[in-house]
Scaffold this motif. Structure first.
Motif, PDB file in Angstrom:
ATOM      1  N   UNK A 240       0.841  -1.188   0.000  1.00  0.00           N
ATOM      2  CA  UNK A 240       0.000   0.000   0.000  1.00  0.00           C
ATOM      3  C   UNK A 240       0.878   1.240   0.000  1.00  0.00           C
ATOM      4  N   UNK A 241       0.295   2.369   0.342  1.00  0.00           N
ATOM      5  CA  UNK A 241       1.051   3.623   0.349  1.00  0.00           C
ATOM      6  C   UNK A 241       2.194   3.579   1.362  1.00  0.00           C
ATOM      7  N   UNK A 242       1.963   2.909   2.493  1.00  0.00           N
ATOM      8  CA  UNK A 242       3.006   2.811   3.501  1.00  0.00           C
ATOM      9  C   UNK A 242       4.207   2.029   3.006  1.00  0.00           C
ATOM     10  N   UNK A 243       3.957   0.914   2.298  1.00  0.00           N
ATOM     11  CA  UNK A 243       5.046   0.112   1.750  1.00  0.00           C
ATOM     12  C   UNK A 243       5.782   0.883   0.665  1.00  0.00           C
ATOM     13  N   UNK A 244       5.021   1.583  -0.190  1.00  0.00           N
ATOM     14  CA  UNK A 244       5.652   2.388  -1.237  1.00  0.00           C
ATOM     15  C   UNK A 244       6.557   3.463  -0.661  1.00  0.00           C
ATOM     16  N   UNK A 245       6.075   4.136   0.382  1.00  0.00           N
ATOM     17  CA  UNK A 245       6.872   5.185   1.019  1.00  0.00           C
ATOM     18  C   UNK A 245       8.112   4.603   1.689  1.00  0.00           C
ATOM     19  N   UNK A 246       7.958   3.427   2.305  1.00  0.00           N
ATOM     20  CA  UNK A 246       9.099   2.786   2.964  1.00  0.00           C
ATOM     21  C   UNK A 246      10.135   2.335   1.937  1.00  0.00           C
ATOM     22  N   UNK A 247       9.693   1.849   0.782  1.00  0.00           N
ATOM     23  CA  UNK A 247      10.630   1.432  -0.256  1.00  0.00           C
ATOM     24  C   UNK A 247      11.448   2.630  -0.737  1.00  0.00           C
ATOM     25  N   UNK A 248      10.773   3.735  -1.008  1.00  0.00           N
ATOM     26  CA  UNK A 248      11.474   4.952  -1.437  1.00  0.00           C
ATOM     27  C   UNK A 248      12.423   5.425  -0.347  1.00  0.00           C
ATOM     28  N   UNK A 249      11.982   5.334   0.915  1.00  0.00           N
ATOM     29  CA  UNK A 249      12.843   5.712   2.037  1.00  0.00           C
ATOM     30  C   UNK A 249      14.127   4.886   2.051  1.00  0.00           C
ATOM     31  N   UNK A 250      13.992   3.565   1.836  1.00  0.00           N
ATOM     32  CA  UNK A 250      15.157   2.695   1.832  1.00  0.00           C
ATOM     33  C   UNK A 250      16.130   3.048   0.719  1.00  0.00           C
ATOM     34  N   UNK A 251      15.590   3.320  -0.473  1.00  0.00           N
ATOM     35  CA  UNK A 251      16.435   3.697  -1.609  1.00  0.00           C
ATOM     36  C   UNK A 251      17.148   5.018  -1.339  1.00  0.00           C
TER      37      UNK A 251
ATOM     38  N   UNK B 132       0.677  -9.298  -2.725  1.00  0.00           N
ATOM     39  CA  UNK B 132       0.357  -8.362  -3.804  1.00  0.00           C
ATOM     40  C   UNK B 132      -0.016  -6.995  -3.280  1.00  0.00           C
ATOM     41  N   UNK B 133      -0.758  -6.253  -4.090  1.00  0.00           N
ATOM     42  CA  UNK B 133      -1.188  -4.906  -3.710  1.00  0.00           C
ATOM     43  C   UNK B 133      -2.295  -4.976  -2.662  1.00  0.00           C
ATOM     44  N   UNK B 134      -2.416  -3.923  -1.858  1.00  0.00           N
ATOM     45  CA  UNK B 134      -3.409  -3.884  -0.791  1.00  0.00           C
ATOM     46  C   UNK B 134      -4.732  -3.374  -1.337  1.00  0.00           C
ATOM     47  N   UNK B 135      -5.699  -4.247  -1.439  1.00  0.00           N
ATOM     48  CA  UNK B 135      -6.955  -3.917  -2.113  1.00  0.00           C
ATOM     49  C   UNK B 135      -7.711  -2.792  -1.410  1.00  0.00           C
ATOM     50  N   UNK B 136      -7.506  -2.624  -0.116  1.00  0.00           N
ATOM     51  CA  UNK B 136      -8.235  -1.573   0.620  1.00  0.00           C
ATOM     52  C   UNK B 136      -7.814  -0.168   0.205  1.00  0.00           C
ATOM     53  N   UNK B 137      -6.705  -0.061  -0.553  1.00  0.00           N
ATOM     54  CA  UNK B 137      -6.255   1.251  -1.011  1.00  0.00           C
ATOM     55  C   UNK B 137      -6.444   1.423  -2.520  1.00  0.00           C
ATOM     56  N   UNK B 138      -7.068   0.445  -3.161  1.00  0.00           N
ATOM     57  CA  UNK B 138      -7.454   0.572  -4.556  1.00  0.00           C
ATOM     58  C   UNK B 138      -6.323   0.983  -5.482  1.00  0.00           C
ATOM     59  N   UNK B 139      -6.600   1.941  -6.357  1.00  0.00           N
ATOM     60  CA  UNK B 139      -5.632   2.398  -7.355  1.00  0.00           C
ATOM     61  C   UNK B 139      -4.400   3.002  -6.709  1.00  0.00           C
ATOM     62  N   UNK B 140      -4.545   3.521  -5.496  1.00  0.00           N
ATOM     63  CA  UNK B 140      -3.397   4.120  -4.810  1.00  0.00           C
ATOM     64  C   UNK B 140      -2.322   3.077  -4.511  1.00  0.00           C
ATOM     65  N   UNK B 141      -2.745   1.838  -4.244  1.00  0.00           N
ATOM     66  CA  UNK B 141      -1.765   0.782  -4.010  1.00  0.00           C
ATOM     67  C   UNK B 141      -1.039   0.431  -5.305  1.00  0.00           C
ATOM     68  N   UNK B 142      -1.753   0.431  -6.441  1.00  0.00           N
ATOM     69  CA  UNK B 142      -1.124   0.117  -7.721  1.00  0.00           C
ATOM     70  C   UNK B 142      -0.149   1.206  -8.151  1.00  0.00           C
ATOM     71  N   UNK B 143      -0.382   2.424  -7.701  1.00  0.00           N
ATOM     72  CA  UNK B 143       0.525   3.522  -8.052  1.00  0.00           C
ATOM     73  C   UNK B 143       1.892   3.373  -7.394  1.00  0.00           C
TER      74      UNK B 143
END
Length: 285
Positions: free
Chosen positions: A136-147, A165-176
């Motif tokens: 989800x958005x949290x994982x995406x932000x953490x990945x960028x943080x690590x990089x 996979x992607x977190x369905x509760x965040x819809x398109x935001x998770x796919x982004x």
């Protein structure tokens, strides 16, 4: 007072019921063997009978990989929770609270910086116990943080993937988060730094379709499930029976999709060698 209680008082070394709990044992999820928990932990959460690699969380992974006492966990990035006000059987916020209570983590991806055989490194670990390691958005932000942490320290970034996979509760935001992670990897490459992926069981869905398969080196633990769609979905789509071991690490290695399959006991040493090959100046430092 019954006979058992009297004997327990006379012979104090007999453990009381409350101290002889199921916590003393671990049942292998593959062969069903009952293993002393201490033996299981000392064997890096690998079954001594069938060699099944159990799923482990970020802190256990950091302790196994980093040089002792060299690592420090990075603070978890703060993102907007429940951006879609999602609710299915229960509120998304309640699911997050339950996952945090059971794992002790803020989200499914945790980063830490430290050293492997004296080489500086940043490692990110996805925790499958946290809502299936979903992205989800949290994982995406953490990945960028690590990089970004790796770029600032001029060292490689290693990601241990484990996700449904992607977190369905965040819809398109998770796919982004998929293109977001891809751009972050491009920045790491532009800085001349290696990106190493260690695939663990299971790595599936949108995570596989993005940063899990973009490593300069693709390593996997034995028998890890790695794929995008599930086997049953693929079989129903192509109307054919898939081969034995399809989507397992060894099958992917045989078909050129990953570079190596490494036992957990050899993983730390292997990563040290890979870092030495890909970033010899960083390793020497």
């Amino acid at each position: 007072m019954n006979w058992i209680s009297r004997v327990r008082k006379v012979i104090p070394f007999i453990a009381r019921k409350e101290t002889t709990t199921d916590n003393l044992w671990h049942k292998c999820g593959h062969c069903g063997q009952m293993i002393f928990l201490k033996e299981w932990q000392e064997n890096l959460s690998v079954c001594p009978k069938c060699d099944h690699h159990g799923r482990i969380g970020p802190k256990a992974r950091f302790e196994q990989i980093f040089d002792e006492g060299s690592w420090k966990i990075l603070p978890t990035p703060i993102v907007k929770e429940d951006p879609l006000k999602f609710r299915d059987g229960k509120k998304y916020t309640d699911r997050i609270k339950a996952a945090r209570a059971s794992t002790g983590e803020q989200d499914a991806l945790i980063n830490a910086h430290g050293k492997i055989e004296k080489a500086s490194i940043v490692i990110g670990v996805q925790d499958f116990a946290f809502m299936g390691g979903s992205m989800g958005m949290g994982v995406g932000a953490a990945f960028v943080q690590g990089v970004e942490e790796a770029i600032s320290r001029k060292c490689p970034y290693i990601i241990f993937t484990a996700a449904g996979g992607a977190r369905m509760q965040e819809g398109i935001l998770s796919l982004m988060q998929m293109p977001k992670a891809t751009v972050a990897i491009q920045k790491l490459h532009a800085a001349g730094l290696p990106y190493i992926v260690v695939l663990t069981d299971p790595t599936t869905g949108g995570v596989t379709a993005s940063y899990a398969m973009l490593g300069d080196i693709q390593i996997s633990e034995p028998n890890a499930l790695i794929g995008f769609a599930g086997q049953r979905v693929i079989e129903n789509t192509i109307r054919e029976k898939l081969p034995e071991g399809f989507q397992r690490a060894e099958y992917l290695l045989d078909h050129g999709m990953i570079d190596m399959v490494v036992h957990r006991s050899e993983l730390r040493a292997t990563l040290g060698k890979v870092i030495g090959y890909l970033a010899p100046g960083k390793a020497a430092a």
